[in-house]
Scaffold this active site. Structure first.
Site, PDB file in Angstrom:
ATOM      1  N   SER A 148       0.989  -1.309  -0.107  1.00  0.00           N
ATOM      2  CA  SER A 148       0.144  -0.068  -0.206  1.00  0.00           C
ATOM      3  C   SER A 148       0.862   1.159  -0.075  1.00  0.00           C
ATOM      4  CB  SER A 148      -0.837   0.081   1.305  1.00  0.00           C
ATOM      5  OG  SER A 148      -1.672   1.196   1.415  1.00  0.00           O
ATOM      6  N   TYR A 174      -2.108  -0.963  10.480  1.00  0.00           N
ATOM      7  CA  TYR A 174      -2.063  -0.914   9.000  1.00  0.00           C
ATOM      8  C   TYR A 174      -0.794  -0.674   8.317  1.00  0.00           C
ATOM      9  CZ  TYR A 174      -3.976  -1.229   4.220  1.00  0.00           C
ATOM     10  OH  TYR A 174      -4.152  -1.369   2.852  1.00  0.00           O
TER      11      TYR A 174
END
Length: 255
Positions: free
Chosen positions: A147, A161
């Site tokens: 990401s 995350y």
């Protein structure tokens, strides 16, 4: 082989984790469209049926496996069933992931660990199991789904995350240096920017639209745009690419 032929996955077998919804479904269908037979897995096996039917309709072999990638034994089983039913493993798309948005002072150890267990540990366990199978058959390609939040933040409290996706970058580079020369297994990562998915549904209403000021392209990404990048990394078109992080983010990381 022509340049266009190098993007083909004809005769290849691919595994896609987290293929029960969203981008995982798009990856599985896209790989099949490029020519691959596909093994799809997720914790919610009933949600794999529509994807399985769509791939079968394309004329490709497909198996659906119930698996939690946070469990090493499940990862081994996914690979074993893929080899037994489809003949081997050539491509792994490490897509399974979870996200939380909890302020760091209130995030519990269990919440933090769950994200790391799925996003980082699960990617490693699947790469280990797939790497063993690929090593026996002459090589392959692993595509980890990272990401942009491994390199920046999202203006949300996402310590777990962001940590997991930053770790994916290091995992990708280390596995590439271990396996590319010795096992002919290339390992790369995609860094998606802002895409709509089941994961982003939990964000505040209007959040993605508010974040477009950070994206030079001025819009959210379309799933097909990420799938095309995955096919590039999975196929012979990227035969001299390994250990790379490819942002697919509309320019977010350069803004």
């Amino acid at each position: 082989m022509s340049i266009l032929d190098s993007f083909s996955l004809d005769g290849k077998v691919a595994i896609v984790t987290g293929a029960s919804s969203g981008l995982g479904v798009a990856f599985a269908k896209g790989l099949a469209e490029a020519g691959a037979d596909v093994a799809i897995c997720a914790r919610r096996v009933e949600k794999l049926e529509a994807t399985r039917a769509a791939i079968e309709a394309m004329g490709h072999r497909v198996i659906a496996v119930n698996a939690d990638v946070a469990k090493p034994e499940d990862c081994e089983r996914v690979v074993e069933e893929t080899v037994a039913n489809l003949g081997g493993v050539d491509v792994l798309i490490n897509n399974a992931g979870v996200a939380t948005a909890v302020p760091a002072t209130r995030e519990t150890p269990e919440q933090f660990s769950q994200v790391i267990d799925v996003n980082l540990n699960g990617s490693y366990y699947m790469a280990q199991a797939s790497g063993r199978a690929m090593g026996k058959s002459g090589g392959g390609s692993i595509v980890n789904i990272g990401s942009v939040l491994g390199s920046t933040t999202a203006h949300l409290p996402q310590a777990a995350y962001c940590s997991s996706k930053a770790a994916i970058i290091g995992l990708t580079r280390d596995l590439a240096q271990q396996w590319t020369g010795r096992k002919n297994i290339r390992v790369n990562a995609l860094a998606p920017g802002f895409f709509e998915s089941e994961m982003t549904d939990q964000y505040p209403e209007g959040y993605l639209e508010q974040m477009m000021f950070r994206v030079p392209a001025g819009r959210k990404g379309e799933a097909e745009e990420l799938v095309r990048a995955a096919i590039f990394l999975a196929s012979d078109a990227s035969s001299y690419v390994t250990g790379a992080l490819l942002p697919v983010d509309g320019g977010l990381l350069v803004n």
